[in-house]
Write an enzyme that holds these catalytic residues in place. Sequence first.
Site, PDB file in Angstrom:
ATOM      1  N   TYR A  95       0.837  -1.204   0.000  1.00 26.98           N
ATOM      2  CA  TYR A  95       0.000   0.000   0.000  1.00 26.98           C
ATOM      3  C   TYR A  95       0.874   1.257   0.000  1.00 26.98           C
ATOM      4  CZ  TYR A  95      -3.801   3.185   1.258  1.00 26.98           C
ATOM      5  OH  TYR A  95      -4.722   4.207   1.263  1.00 26.98           O
TER       6      TYR A  95
ATOM      7  N   LYS B  11       1.111   4.037  -3.039  1.00 22.99           N
ATOM      8  CA  LYS B  11       0.698   5.439  -2.888  1.00 22.99           C
ATOM      9  C   LYS B  11       1.881   6.379  -3.149  1.00 22.99           C
ATOM     10  CE  LYS B  11      -3.702   4.838  -2.003  1.00 22.99           C
ATOM     11  NZ  LYS B  11      -4.743   5.278  -2.935  1.00 22.99           N
TER      12      LYS B  11
HETATM   13  P1  NAD Z   1     -13.575   2.798   0.175  1.00 22.25           P
HETATM   14  O1  NAD Z   1     -13.353   1.348   0.318  1.00 22.25           O
HETATM   15  O2  NAD Z   1     -14.886   3.380   0.542  1.00 22.25           O
HETATM   16  O3  NAD Z   1     -13.264   3.280  -1.314  1.00 22.25           O
HETATM   17  C1  NAD Z   1     -12.473   2.569  -2.220  1.00 22.25           C
HETATM   18  C2  NAD Z   1     -13.343   2.252  -3.412  1.00 22.25           C
HETATM   19  O4  NAD Z   1     -12.548   1.764  -4.471  1.00 22.25           O
HETATM   20  C3  NAD Z   1     -14.409   1.185  -3.095  1.00 22.25           C
HETATM   21  O5  NAD Z   1     -15.687   1.709  -3.371  1.00 22.25           O
HETATM   22  C4  NAD Z   1     -14.045   0.043  -4.006  1.00 22.25           C
HETATM   23  O6  NAD Z   1     -15.175  -0.660  -4.494  1.00 22.25           O
HETATM   24  C5  NAD Z   1     -13.302   0.766  -5.132  1.00 22.25           C
HETATM   25  N1  NAD Z   1     -12.452  -0.119  -5.900  1.00 22.25           N
HETATM   26  C6  NAD Z   1     -11.599  -1.067  -5.456  1.00 22.25           C
HETATM   27  N2  NAD Z   1     -11.027  -1.701  -6.490  1.00 22.25           N
HETATM   28  C7  NAD Z   1     -11.525  -1.133  -7.616  1.00 22.25           C
HETATM   29  C8  NAD Z   1     -11.317  -1.351  -8.998  1.00 22.25           C
HETATM   30  N3  NAD Z   1     -10.495  -2.317  -9.443  1.00 22.25           N
HETATM   31  N4  NAD Z   1     -11.993  -0.571  -9.880  1.00 22.25           N
HETATM   32  C9  NAD Z   1     -12.840   0.393  -9.452  1.00 22.25           C
HETATM   33  N5  NAD Z   1     -13.084   0.632  -8.155  1.00 22.25           N
HETATM   34  C10 NAD Z   1     -12.429  -0.127  -7.248  1.00 22.25           C
HETATM   35  O7  NAD Z   1     -12.414   3.496   1.019  1.00 22.25           O
HETATM   36  P2  NAD Z   1     -11.927   5.010   1.105  1.00 22.25           P
HETATM   37  O8  NAD Z   1     -11.232   5.101   2.396  1.00 22.25           O
HETATM   38  O9  NAD Z   1     -13.015   5.954   0.781  1.00 22.25           O
HETATM   39  O10 NAD Z   1     -10.810   5.058  -0.039  1.00 22.25           O
HETATM   40  C11 NAD Z   1     -10.848   5.937  -1.144  1.00 22.25           C
HETATM   41  C12 NAD Z   1      -9.431   6.279  -1.533  1.00 22.25           C
HETATM   42  O11 NAD Z   1      -8.819   7.026  -0.475  1.00 22.25           O
HETATM   43  C13 NAD Z   1      -8.549   5.048  -1.773  1.00 22.25           C
HETATM   44  O12 NAD Z   1      -7.697   5.298  -2.872  1.00 22.25           O
HETATM   45  C14 NAD Z   1      -7.741   4.971  -0.479  1.00 22.25           C
HETATM   46  O13 NAD Z   1      -6.511   4.317  -0.671  1.00 22.25           O
HETATM   47  C15 NAD Z   1      -7.579   6.441  -0.168  1.00 22.25           C
HETATM   48  N6  NAD Z   1      -7.241   6.738   1.225  1.00 22.25           N
HETATM   49  C16 NAD Z   1      -8.045   6.336   2.255  1.00 22.25           C
HETATM   50  C17 NAD Z   1      -7.673   6.634   3.556  1.00 22.25           C
HETATM   51  C18 NAD Z   1      -8.493   6.227   4.752  1.00 22.25           C
HETATM   52  O14 NAD Z   1      -8.027   6.385   5.885  1.00 22.25           O
HETATM   53  N7  NAD Z   1      -9.693   5.741   4.602  1.00 22.25           N
HETATM   54  C19 NAD Z   1      -6.505   7.366   3.806  1.00 22.25           C
HETATM   55  C20 NAD Z   1      -5.728   7.771   2.743  1.00 22.25           C
HETATM   56  C21 NAD Z   1      -6.108   7.449   1.443  1.00 22.25           C
END
Ligand code: NAD
Length: 275
Positions: free
Chosen positions: A172, A176
């Site tokens: 991960y 990123k």
């Molecule tokens: P989330 O699980 O709600 O969102 C991730 C989404 O990506 C999901 O809806 C999932 O179905 C979709 N996804 C996964 N594989 C896919 C694919 N092959 N094609 C299309 N869609 C796909 O979680 P989130 O926390 O809202 O994450 C959103 C973004 O933010 C991600 O990139 C995550 O890495 C990043 N992020 C999250 C956090 C956190 O603390 N939650 C922190 C930093 C970054």
Amino acid sequence: MGELDGRVAIVTGCGRERGIGRACALALAREGAAVVVSDVCREFEPNIRLHGVGTWEQLERLAEEIRSDGGKAHAVRCDVTRKDEVEELVAETLRQLGHVDILVNNAGCAVGVGPLPIISEEAWDKTMAVNVKGPFLLTQAAAPHMIARGGGKVIMMSSQAGVRAGARYGAYGASKHALVGLTQVLGAELAPEGIQVNAICPGLVDTDLGFEQYAFLAGMQGSSVDEVRAELLKSIPAGRFETPEDVANVCVFLASSRSDYLVGQALVVTGGYTR
Ligand code: NAD
């Protein structure tokens, strides 16, 4: 009058109820953008560690919510790791809404977190495919249409793990960081074409994915999710966990003309967790 009236946005990975993508789609729509909301709507392979994904029903509900608030939205299923589906997502956007001005590469997965011995090759490949190849494929498909219109905005959803990775961030953290690298490359390459490419690096956001990570950490440490969160909270100077809306506010800024002179930057939005 919204700041994004007349613009068309694609947001990937916005199916899940508490997700950052969903918050971004709603915020962009509130500023007047027509939004194509997208998600994979398909479970991951069984040999990949448990990781929820958005469903078609959730995606349709989001599009309906935007429409019932007076906005324009279409739901399109797309696995961002597949070039054919990515090209179809852009083609469907053009058919439905005529053009594309804003691309939010939000879809992501955290299956490849953990200490070195437990990261499987499948989890590594999946993480890199969703978090790095997906944004690459989508930007490659959308950019020519933005260039034909004189410009656009590409927003990459990286992470605090993309600027300060540590032990057990695994695939991960590497993915990123790669996304921040891609942001710099494409930022420089596309700025002369009028496209600003920038990244957001959120911290500890209360989403389903966030809670899956707390549960994973709790399992590894033999503690509870509440204990993991209480410990993490001590490291957030803002004194609270991040909300999807905290991220969406920055997404709207990057999608608007207010950010026109930002090129290839990674904005760290963590309440001070990452300094
Ligand atoms: P989330 O699980 O709600 O969102 C991730 C989404 O990506 C999901 O809806 C999932 O179905 C979709 N996804 C996964 N594989 C896919 C694919 N092959 N094609 C299309 N869609 C796909 O979680 P989130 O926390 O809202 O994450 C959103 C973004 O933010 C991600 O990139 C995550 O890495 C990043 N992020 C999250 C956090 C956190 O603390 N939650 C922190 C930093 C970054």
